[in-house]
Write a protein that holds these residues in place. Structure first.
Motif, PDB file in Angstrom:
ATOM      1  N   LEU A  27      25.002 -61.592 -21.502  1.00 50.00           N
ATOM      2  CA  LEU A  27      26.400 -61.907 -21.213  1.00 50.00           C
ATOM      3  C   LEU A  27      27.244 -61.858 -22.484  1.00 50.00           C
ATOM      4  O   LEU A  27      28.448 -61.622 -22.416  1.00 50.00           O
ATOM      5  N   MET A  28      26.625 -62.057 -23.636  1.00 49.08           N
ATOM      6  CA  MET A  28      27.378 -61.888 -24.889  1.00 49.08           C
ATOM      7  C   MET A  28      27.807 -60.430 -25.027  1.00 49.08           C
ATOM      8  O   MET A  28      28.966 -60.135 -25.346  1.00 49.08           O
ATOM      9  N   GLU A  29      26.902 -59.503 -24.763  1.00 48.95           N
ATOM     10  CA  GLU A  29      27.254 -58.079 -24.864  1.00 48.95           C
ATOM     11  C   GLU A  29      28.354 -57.723 -23.872  1.00 48.95           C
ATOM     12  O   GLU A  29      29.286 -56.990 -24.195  1.00 48.95           O
ATOM     13  N   LEU A  40      32.262 -63.713 -30.012  1.00 57.96           N
ATOM     14  CA  LEU A  40      32.158 -62.900 -31.228  1.00 57.96           C
ATOM     15  C   LEU A  40      30.773 -62.278 -31.381  1.00 57.96           C
ATOM     16  O   LEU A  40      30.633 -61.145 -31.801  1.00 57.96           O
ATOM     17  N   GLY A  41      29.752 -63.045 -31.089  1.00 54.81           N
ATOM     18  CA  GLY A  41      28.390 -62.511 -31.193  1.00 54.81           C
ATOM     19  C   GLY A  41      28.031 -62.113 -32.608  1.00 54.81           C
ATOM     20  O   GLY A  41      27.418 -61.066 -32.832  1.00 54.81           O
ATOM     21  N   ASP A  42      28.394 -62.953 -33.573  1.00 53.76           N
ATOM     22  CA  ASP A  42      28.216 -62.605 -34.982  1.00 53.76           C
ATOM     23  C   ASP A  42      26.781 -62.271 -35.382  1.00 53.76           C
ATOM     24  O   ASP A  42      26.556 -61.462 -36.271  1.00 53.76           O
ATOM     25  N   GLY A  44      24.552 -60.920 -33.505  1.00 48.88           N
ATOM     26  CA  GLY A  44      24.028 -59.791 -32.742  1.00 48.88           C
ATOM     27  C   GLY A  44      23.139 -60.190 -31.583  1.00 48.88           C
ATOM     28  O   GLY A  44      22.437 -59.352 -31.015  1.00 48.88           O
ATOM     29  N   GLY A  45      23.154 -61.465 -31.264  1.00 49.18           N
ATOM     30  CA  GLY A  45      22.385 -61.912 -30.107  1.00 49.18           C
ATOM     31  C   GLY A  45      21.031 -62.488 -30.447  1.00 49.18           C
ATOM     32  O   GLY A  45      20.174 -62.625 -29.575  1.00 49.18           O
ATOM     33  N   SER A  46      20.844 -62.862 -31.716  1.00 47.58           N
ATOM     34  CA  SER A  46      19.535 -63.400 -32.096  1.00 47.58           C
ATOM     35  C   SER A  46      19.505 -64.924 -32.098  1.00 47.58           C
ATOM     36  O   SER A  46      18.634 -65.527 -32.736  1.00 47.58           O
ATOM     37  N   CYS A  47      20.442 -65.538 -31.416  1.00 46.22           N
ATOM     38  CA  CYS A  47      20.440 -66.985 -31.225  1.00 46.22           C
ATOM     39  C   CYS A  47      20.539 -67.750 -32.538  1.00 46.22           C
ATOM     40  O   CYS A  47      19.875 -68.746 -32.748  1.00 46.22           O
ATOM     41  N   ALA A  48      21.402 -67.256 -33.434  1.00 46.43           N
ATOM     42  CA  ALA A  48      21.485 -67.873 -34.751  1.00 46.43           C
ATOM     43  C   ALA A  48      22.890 -68.273 -35.180  1.00 46.43           C
ATOM     44  O   ALA A  48      23.061 -68.800 -36.269  1.00 46.43           O
ATOM     45  N   CYS A  49      23.917 -68.036 -34.343  1.00 45.61           N
ATOM     46  CA  CYS A  49      25.271 -68.263 -34.851  1.00 45.61           C
ATOM     47  C   CYS A  49      26.143 -69.169 -33.973  1.00 45.61           C
ATOM     48  O   CYS A  49      27.112 -69.737 -34.456  1.00 45.61           O
ATOM     49  N   ALA A  50      25.867 -69.220 -32.696  1.00 50.69           N
ATOM     50  CA  ALA A  50      26.667 -70.013 -31.743  1.00 50.69           C
ATOM     51  C   ALA A  50      28.096 -69.500 -31.562  1.00 50.69           C
ATOM     52  O   ALA A  50      28.963 -70.240 -31.127  1.00 50.69           O
TER      53      ALA A  50
HETATM   54  S1  FES Z   1      25.403 -64.111 -30.588  1.00 44.64           S
HETATM   55 FE1  FES Z   1      24.614 -65.769 -29.476  1.00 44.64          FE
HETATM   56  S2  FES Z   1      23.925 -67.120 -31.034  1.00 44.64           S
HETATM   57 FE2  FES Z   1      24.745 -65.462 -32.117  1.00 44.64          FE
END
Ligand code: FES
Length: 109
Positions: A27-29, A40-42, A44-50
């Protein structure tokens, strides 16, 4: 297979419904590729930025499910704006049961 749709309610109250989606993308993409404000998905979707924080509408919480341990730890970065229905939408893959899903974009950090 039928195409799916989801709705993001942005911080400014504007709703963005995106249709014609295929299962499998996060859903981020979906949000980022369709210009949803605040997704923003800073990392890239690796669950590290919120920076893909959303609030799942109550009627959809059971279908979406709860965050795992790693996601819960990253969600803690959201601090004051964390809610019981918070999820990081990069960790939610679109699937047929989520057709019509509604979520609100959380305030930025
Ligand atoms: S894009 Fe979801 S935690 Fe970074």
């Amino acid at each position: 297979m039928a195409a799916l749709k989801v709705t993001f309610v942005q911080q400014d109250g504007v709703e963005k419904t995106i249709e014609g989606l295929e299962p499998g993308q996060s859903l981020m993409e979906v949000g980022r590729n369709n210009g949803v404000d605040g997704i923003l998905g800073d990392c890239g979707g690796s669950c590290a930025c919120a920076t893909c924080h959303v609030y799942i509408e109550p009627e959809w919480q059971a279908a979406v499910g709860a965050p795992d341990e790693v996601e819960t730890a990253t969600l803690d970065m959201a601090g004051d704006v964390l809610k019981p229905n918070s999820r990081l939408c990069c960790q939610i893959a679109l699937r047929p049961e989520l057709d019509g899903l509604r979520m609100r974009v959380a305030p930025g950090m």
